[in-house]
Design a protein around this motif. Structure first.
Motif, PDB file in Angstrom:
ATOM      1  N   MET A 268      -1.864  -0.711  13.292  1.00 24.98           N
ATOM      2  CA  MET A 268      -3.089  -0.024  13.716  1.00 24.98           C
ATOM      3  C   MET A 268      -4.084   0.128  12.568  1.00 24.98           C
ATOM      4  O   MET A 268      -5.273   0.303  12.794  1.00 24.98           O
ATOM      5  N   GLY A 269      -3.600   0.097  11.342  1.00 24.08           N
ATOM      6  CA  GLY A 269      -4.477   0.259  10.183  1.00 24.08           C
ATOM      7  C   GLY A 269      -5.120   1.631  10.141  1.00 24.08           C
ATOM      8  O   GLY A 269      -4.558   2.623  10.611  1.00 24.08           O
ATOM      9  N   GLY A 270      -6.325   1.681   9.603  1.00 19.77           N
ATOM     10  CA  GLY A 270      -7.010   2.962   9.492  1.00 19.77           C
ATOM     11  C   GLY A 270      -8.103   2.895   8.452  1.00 19.77           C
ATOM     12  O   GLY A 270      -8.574   1.809   8.091  1.00 19.77           O
ATOM     13  N   ILE A 271      -8.487   4.064   7.988  1.00 20.69           N
ATOM     14  CA  ILE A 271      -9.613   4.179   7.057  1.00 20.69           C
ATOM     15  C   ILE A 271      -9.165   4.897   5.782  1.00 20.69           C
ATOM     16  O   ILE A 271      -8.571   5.974   5.847  1.00 20.69           O
ATOM     17  N   MET A 272      -9.434   4.275   4.645  1.00 25.05           N
ATOM     18  CA  MET A 272      -9.200   4.929   3.364  1.00 25.05           C
ATOM     19  C   MET A 272     -10.465   5.712   3.045  1.00 25.05           C
ATOM     20  O   MET A 272     -11.507   5.136   2.777  1.00 25.05           O
ATOM     21  N   HIS A 273     -10.354   7.037   3.104  1.00 22.07           N
ATOM     22  CA  HIS A 273     -11.557   7.870   3.024  1.00 22.07           C
ATOM     23  C   HIS A 273     -11.942   8.170   1.579  1.00 22.07           C
ATOM     24  O   HIS A 273     -11.077   8.338   0.725  1.00 22.07           O
ATOM     25  N   ALA A 274     -13.268   8.177   1.317  1.00 20.98           N
ATOM     26  CA  ALA A 274     -13.825   8.471  -0.012  1.00 20.98           C
ATOM     27  C   ALA A 274     -13.018   7.784  -1.116  1.00 20.98           C
ATOM     28  O   ALA A 274     -12.624   8.419  -2.091  1.00 20.98           O
ATOM     29  N   PHE A 275     -12.816   6.511  -0.947  1.00 23.23           N
ATOM     30  CA  PHE A 275     -11.941   5.780  -1.871  1.00 23.23           C
ATOM     31  C   PHE A 275     -12.511   5.801  -3.285  1.00 23.23           C
ATOM     32  O   PHE A 275     -13.705   5.620  -3.496  1.00 23.23           O
ATOM     33  N   SER A 276     -11.615   6.021  -4.260  1.00 25.02           N
ATOM     34  CA  SER A 276     -12.078   6.172  -5.637  1.00 25.02           C
ATOM     35  C   SER A 276     -11.480   5.120  -6.569  1.00 25.02           C
ATOM     36  O   SER A 276     -11.611   5.218  -7.785  1.00 25.02           O
ATOM     37  N   GLY A 277     -10.806   4.124  -5.997  1.00 27.22           N
ATOM     38  CA  GLY A 277     -10.127   3.133  -6.843  1.00 27.22           C
ATOM     39  C   GLY A 277     -10.972   1.904  -7.115  1.00 27.22           C
ATOM     40  O   GLY A 277     -12.166   1.854  -6.824  1.00 27.22           O
ATOM     41  N   SER A 278     -10.313   0.903  -7.648  1.00 24.45           N
ATOM     42  CA  SER A 278     -10.980  -0.354  -8.009  1.00 24.45           C
ATOM     43  C   SER A 278     -11.069  -1.262  -6.778  1.00 24.45           C
ATOM     44  O   SER A 278     -10.342  -1.058  -5.797  1.00 24.45           O
ATOM     45  N   PRO A 279     -11.922  -2.299  -6.842  1.00 22.43           N
ATOM     46  CA  PRO A 279     -11.953  -3.278  -5.744  1.00 22.43           C
ATOM     47  C   PRO A 279     -10.586  -3.938  -5.553  1.00 22.43           C
ATOM     48  O   PRO A 279     -10.186  -4.218  -4.424  1.00 22.43           O
ATOM     49  N   GLU A 280      -9.861  -4.153  -6.661  1.00 23.85           N
ATOM     50  CA  GLU A 280      -8.541  -4.795  -6.571  1.00 23.85           C
ATOM     51  C   GLU A 280      -7.580  -3.907  -5.765  1.00 23.85           C
ATOM     52  O   GLU A 280      -6.836  -4.387  -4.919  1.00 23.85           O
ATOM     53  N   MET A 281      -7.591  -2.609  -6.044  1.00 25.00           N
ATOM     54  CA  MET A 281      -6.729  -1.690  -5.307  1.00 25.00           C
ATOM     55  C   MET A 281      -7.190  -1.597  -3.848  1.00 25.00           C
ATOM     56  O   MET A 281      -6.368  -1.566  -2.927  1.00 25.00           O
ATOM     57  N   ALA A 282      -8.499  -1.591  -3.640  1.00 25.85           N
ATOM     58  CA  ALA A 282      -9.030  -1.554  -2.269  1.00 25.85           C
ATOM     59  C   ALA A 282      -8.495  -2.740  -1.470  1.00 25.85           C
ATOM     60  O   ALA A 282      -8.125  -2.598  -0.298  1.00 25.85           O
ATOM     61  N   LYS A 283      -8.424  -3.881  -2.126  1.00 28.57           N
ATOM     62  CA  LYS A 283      -7.960  -5.094  -1.422  1.00 28.57           C
ATOM     63  C   LYS A 283      -6.491  -4.986  -1.019  1.00 28.57           C
ATOM     64  O   LYS A 283      -6.070  -5.601  -0.038  1.00 28.57           O
ATOM     65  N   GLU A 284      -5.718  -4.224  -1.769  1.00 22.65           N
ATOM     66  CA  GLU A 284      -4.320  -3.970  -1.376  1.00 22.65           C
ATOM     67  C   GLU A 284      -4.284  -3.242  -0.028  1.00 22.65           C
ATOM     68  O   GLU A 284      -3.463  -3.534   0.831  1.00 22.65           O
ATOM     69  N   PHE A 285      -5.176  -2.269   0.140  1.00 24.87           N
ATOM     70  CA  PHE A 285      -5.231  -1.527   1.399  1.00 24.87           C
ATOM     71  C   PHE A 285      -5.804  -2.390   2.525  1.00 24.87           C
ATOM     72  O   PHE A 285      -5.359  -2.303   3.666  1.00 24.87           O
ATOM     73  N   ILE A 286      -6.779  -3.213   2.178  1.00 27.21           N
ATOM     74  CA  ILE A 286      -7.370  -4.110   3.179  1.00 27.21           C
ATOM     75  C   ILE A 286      -6.293  -5.077   3.698  1.00 27.21           C
ATOM     76  O   ILE A 286      -6.199  -5.331   4.894  1.00 27.21           O
ATOM     77  N   ARG A 287      -5.436  -5.546   2.781  1.00 28.96           N
ATOM     78  CA  ARG A 287      -4.332  -6.433   3.162  1.00 28.96           C
ATOM     79  C   ARG A 287      -3.398  -5.754   4.167  1.00 28.96           C
ATOM     80  O   ARG A 287      -2.811  -6.399   5.035  1.00 28.96           O
ATOM     81  N   LEU A 288      -3.305  -4.431   4.085  1.00 25.50           N
ATOM     82  CA  LEU A 288      -2.448  -3.670   5.006  1.00 25.50           C
ATOM     83  C   LEU A 288      -3.157  -3.311   6.319  1.00 25.50           C
ATOM     84  O   LEU A 288      -2.622  -2.561   7.123  1.00 25.50           O
ATOM     85  N   GLY A 289      -4.384  -3.805   6.495  1.00 25.53           N
ATOM     86  CA  GLY A 289      -5.085  -3.532   7.752  1.00 25.53           C
ATOM     87  C   GLY A 289      -6.027  -2.337   7.687  1.00 25.53           C
ATOM     88  O   GLY A 289      -6.521  -1.870   8.725  1.00 25.53           O
ATOM     89  N   PHE A 290      -6.282  -1.842   6.475  1.00 26.90           N
ATOM     90  CA  PHE A 290      -7.176  -0.687   6.333  1.00 26.90           C
ATOM     91  C   PHE A 290      -8.583  -1.137   5.956  1.00 26.90           C
ATOM     92  O   PHE A 290      -8.781  -2.234   5.448  1.00 26.90           O
TER      93      PHE A 290
END
Ligand code: ZN
Length: 269
Positions: A159-181
């Motif tokens: 189902m994925g979801g939303i990482m709210h007010a994300f404060s990490g790097s683009p590389e870390m963001a891509k880890e979450f995107i890979r998980l469907g977020f």
């Protein structure tokens, strides 16, 4: 107060979604009709209100029932993880069917609640989201790897979801995107001297971006000394559009579609 720039008054009225605003809390709650009217005139027509504490769920439900375009999510914030007892979790299962997501939930190593307590509450709530086929609204500070591990172990990727007010790097963001977020950008991107949020806004796929105010927190420049309000989502929109070199109308369209895809909500335009 709201923007009147021609660019922001798009032909379809924008239909922007504020994917994270605490309308059920003060100082927003007591001026809700005026704030929602202001938000609509600015083009913000969908508002997702995340739950924080079990005691607030009933009020949250009432706010959503009374106002068109307001969508509740129910959950226990990591700072209240110690309230995630068997009985509150079974209440959460009842509320879950009335919400668009489970949240806001996650891990925050900067808050005082013990991490093992936070992990247990987070895991239980992710499990509940998976069993109800609901997306998750994530709150995560300085605990990215542990968060990823729990999401993977509990099968939250479907189902994925939303990482709210994300404060990490683009590389870390891509880890979450890979998980469907998808990644939610907020007022920090407008702050003077902001580098990390700008790098993030530039470094992730456009279709993985949604927008939020986190009102009443994280007010955009130049309103940082005032409580945040949903109408100011257009300031985040304008800044992210400028960073990406696309029109505000184009970004409004893509973020609206992404919000709709993840949360399965009908957005009023
Ligand atoms: Zn929040």
């Amino acid at each position: 107060m709201y923007r009147t720039d021609e660019d922001l008054q798009s032909e379809d009225g924008y239909g922007l979604v504020d994917t994270h605003c605490h309308l059920d809390l003060e100082p927003l709650c007591s001026q809700l009709p005026a704030l929602l009217d202001e938000a609509r005139r600015a083009g913000v027509t969908g508002l997702v209100v995340p739950g924080v504490h079990p005691k607030g769920w009933e009020q949250l439900l009432r706010v959503a029932e009374q106002h068109a375009g307001v969508y509740p999510a129910f959950g226990i914030h990591p700072m209240h993880a110690d309230t995630a007892t068997d009985s509150t979790l079974s209440r959460l299962a009842e509320y879950a069917t009335r919400g668009v997501a489970i949240g806001e939930i996650g891990l925050d190593s900067t808050c005082v609640v013990q991490m093992d307590c936070q992990e247990r509450a987070f895991r239980d709530q992710v499990r509940l989201a998976v069993s109800h086929k609901l997306p998750v609204l994530l709150h995560c500070r300085k605990a990215f790897q542990r968060t990823i591990r729990i999401l993977e172990e509990e099968g939250a990727c479907e189902m994925g979801g939303i990482m709210h007010a994300f404060s990490g790097s683009p590389e870390m963001a891509k880890e979450f995107i890979r998980l469907g977020f998808v990644i939610s950008l907020c007022g920090t991107v407008t702050w003077q001297g902001a580098t990390r949020p700008v790098r993030l806004a530039r470094g992730i796929p456009l279709e993985s971006i949604v927008l939020e105010t986190d009102a009443p927190d994280l007010s955009p420049h130049p309103f940082r000394n005032q409580p945040n309000r949903p109408a100011w989502l257009v300031d985040v929109l304008a800044q992210v559009a400028a960073i990406r070199g696309v029109s505000a109308a184009c970004l409004a369209r893509t973020t609206r579609e992404t919000s709709r895809r993840i949360l399965k909500i009908p957005i009023i335009s």
